[in-house]
Design a protein around this motif. Structure first.
Motif, PDB file in Angstrom:
ATOM      1  N   ASP A   1       0.839  -1.215   0.000  1.00  0.00           N
ATOM      2  CA  ASP A   1       0.000   0.000   0.000  1.00  0.00           C
ATOM      3  C   ASP A   1       0.865   1.252   0.000  1.00  0.00           C
ATOM      4  O   ASP A   1       0.504   2.277  -0.564  1.00  0.00           O
ATOM      5  N   GLY A   2       2.045   1.158   0.625  1.00  0.00           N
ATOM      6  CA  GLY A   2       2.942   2.323   0.681  1.00  0.00           C
ATOM      7  C   GLY A   2       3.418   2.744  -0.697  1.00  0.00           C
ATOM      8  O   GLY A   2       3.636   3.934  -0.960  1.00  0.00           O
TER       9      GLY A   2
ATOM     10  N   GLU B   1      -0.634  -5.444  -2.120  1.00  0.00           N
ATOM     11  CA  GLU B   1      -0.775  -6.171  -0.852  1.00  0.00           C
ATOM     12  C   GLU B   1      -1.004  -5.121   0.222  1.00  0.00           C
ATOM     13  O   GLU B   1      -0.053  -4.553   0.752  1.00  0.00           O
TER      14      GLU B   1
ATOM     15  N   ASN C   1      -1.480  -4.180   3.541  1.00  0.00           N
ATOM     16  CA  ASN C   1      -1.405  -4.596   4.952  1.00  0.00           C
ATOM     17  C   ASN C   1      -1.592  -3.384   5.864  1.00  0.00           C
ATOM     18  O   ASN C   1      -1.275  -3.443   7.045  1.00  0.00           O
TER      19      ASN C   1
ATOM     20  N   TYR D   1      -0.118  -0.696   6.489  1.00  0.00           N
ATOM     21  CA  TYR D   1       0.988   0.085   7.044  1.00  0.00           C
ATOM     22  C   TYR D   1       2.133   0.259   6.054  1.00  0.00           C
ATOM     23  O   TYR D   1       2.488  -0.681   5.330  1.00  0.00           O
ATOM     24  N   ALA D   2       2.697   1.455   6.055  1.00  0.00           N
ATOM     25  CA  ALA D   2       4.001   1.696   5.446  1.00  0.00           C
ATOM     26  C   ALA D   2       4.930   1.893   6.650  1.00  0.00           C
ATOM     27  O   ALA D   2       4.859   2.917   7.341  1.00  0.00           O
TER      28      ALA D   2
HETATM   29 MG   LIG Z   1       2.149  -1.934   3.645  1.00  0.00          MG
END
Ligand SMILES: [Mg+2]
Ligand SMILES: Cc1ncc(C[n+]2csc(CCOP(=O)(O)OP(=O)(O)O)c2C)c(N)n1
Length: 317
Positions: free
Chosen positions: A144-145, A171, A173, A175-176
């Motif tokens: 996602d980052g 993907e 998740n 968080y970055a």
């Molecule tokens: Mg991530």
């Protein structure tokens, strides 16, 4: 309804990735593994669901969180572990470590530590396939980052314009490193953003390996038939371990175990284990454990690169 044989394939791949990474986490404190490691424990279902929809001549590009898709696509386990140990027989000759796994013979086209950088590489490869009139497809895995990077949008635009045979797999998740998606975007609707480029986009929740596989398979068929492309999937998933390293990090305070709990309870490795016969499960686990044990012994026994290798295969002045 899928056949038992397919569930067994999925389970073997999921279990193998989980156990390889658990072994990496176990060995890591010994400092024999010389590379930083970004574990995919908890996220394996995305790599397996996607790669089980591909052919050997299809290719994947990915990120530094590379173990799961490398193994799911058929990357060589011995060469991977040797690479983590910095050995000459590693898949990048011991010079790249975990963040630079590559096995081009099996369609694993390389990873990078720099967020977002392999997305345009994947698009370029898909463009080449189109020009060569081949029917292979490309998968671009990223977190996602990476959707915070400008190159992601440039790549989407070009892929849409040229209708390239590429599947973007985010993907997500959440968080970055330690920063949640909602702290990084006013509008966190990734699929909506992608559709603005003229690309069909679908979110798949719950780390659901069977749904991921079914949907990706459908899209792969369309791409091979030259009916549309590209496509984007946002696969919601969850990283159980710290961003980098072998440990838990719930004590850091940026996330809670409560948040993780539903993902751990929905573990796809356990889900698939329950879908196959106990004897098959035992056979698969025994074979995988033996393979992993042998690969670790190999990685430990292999030589480090010779000193004169220091300046070969690297760029510089
Ligand atoms: Mg991530
Ligand atoms: C261009 C760039 N910016 C920042 C970093 C530092 N960095 C490393 S990993 C990471 C987070 C990426 O998160 P995501 O894409 O969601 O992948 P995940 O680690 O969650 O799999 C950042 C910001 C980097 N490596 N490259």
């Amino acid at each position: 309804m899928m056949s038992k044989a397919i569930y067994e394939r999925f389970y073997r791949s999921l279990y193998r990735i989980r156990r390889v990474e658990e072994e990496i986490a176990r060995i890591y404190p010994s400092d024999k593994i010389k590379s930083p490691v970004h574990l995919s424990i908890g996220q394996e279902a995305v790599s397996v669901g996607v790669c089980e929809a591909l052919r050997p001549d299809d290719v994947v590009f990915g990120t530094y969180r590379s173990h799961a898709y490398y193994l799911a696509k058929g990357g060589d386990l011995k060469k991977m572990l040797a690479e983590l140990y910095g050995k000459a027989t590693g898949c990048a000759k011991g010079k790249g470590g975990s963040m630079h796994l590559i096995d081009a013979a099996h369609g694993v086209m390389g990873a990078s530590a720099v967020v977002g950088t392999t997305i345009p590489n994947a698009v370029g490869y898909a463009y080449a396939l189109r020009l060569q009139r081949k029917d292979s497809v490309v998968v671009s895995f990223f977190g996602d980052g990476a959707t915070d990077e400008g190159v992601f949008y440039e790549s989407l635009n070009f892929a849409a314009l040229k209708q390239l045979p590429i599947i973007f797999i985010c993907e997500n998740n959440f968080y970055a490193i330690h920063t949640h998606l909602l702290s990084r975007h006013k509008d966190a609707n990734l699929c909506g953003r992608v559709r603005a480029y003229g690309i069909p986009a679908e979110q798949i929740d719950n780390n659901d390996i069977l749904k991921i596989n079914e949907r990706v398979k459908g899209v792969v068929d369309l791409l091979r038939a030259k009916q549309g492309g590209p496509f984007f999937f946002e696969c919601l998933t969850y990283r159980w371990k710290e961003h980098v390293g072998p440990n838990d990090d719930f004590h850091l305070g940026y996330r809670s175990y409560e948040e993780a709990r539903t993902w751990v309870e929905g573990d796809q490795v356990r889900r698939l284990a329950a879908l196959i016969a106990p004897q098959s499960r035992e056979r698969i686990e025994t074979q995988v454990e033996e393979e992993i044990r042998a690969a670790i012994v190999c990685a430990e026994d292999e030589p480090f690169p010779e000193a004169q290798e220091l300046l070969t295969d690297v760029t510089g002045d």
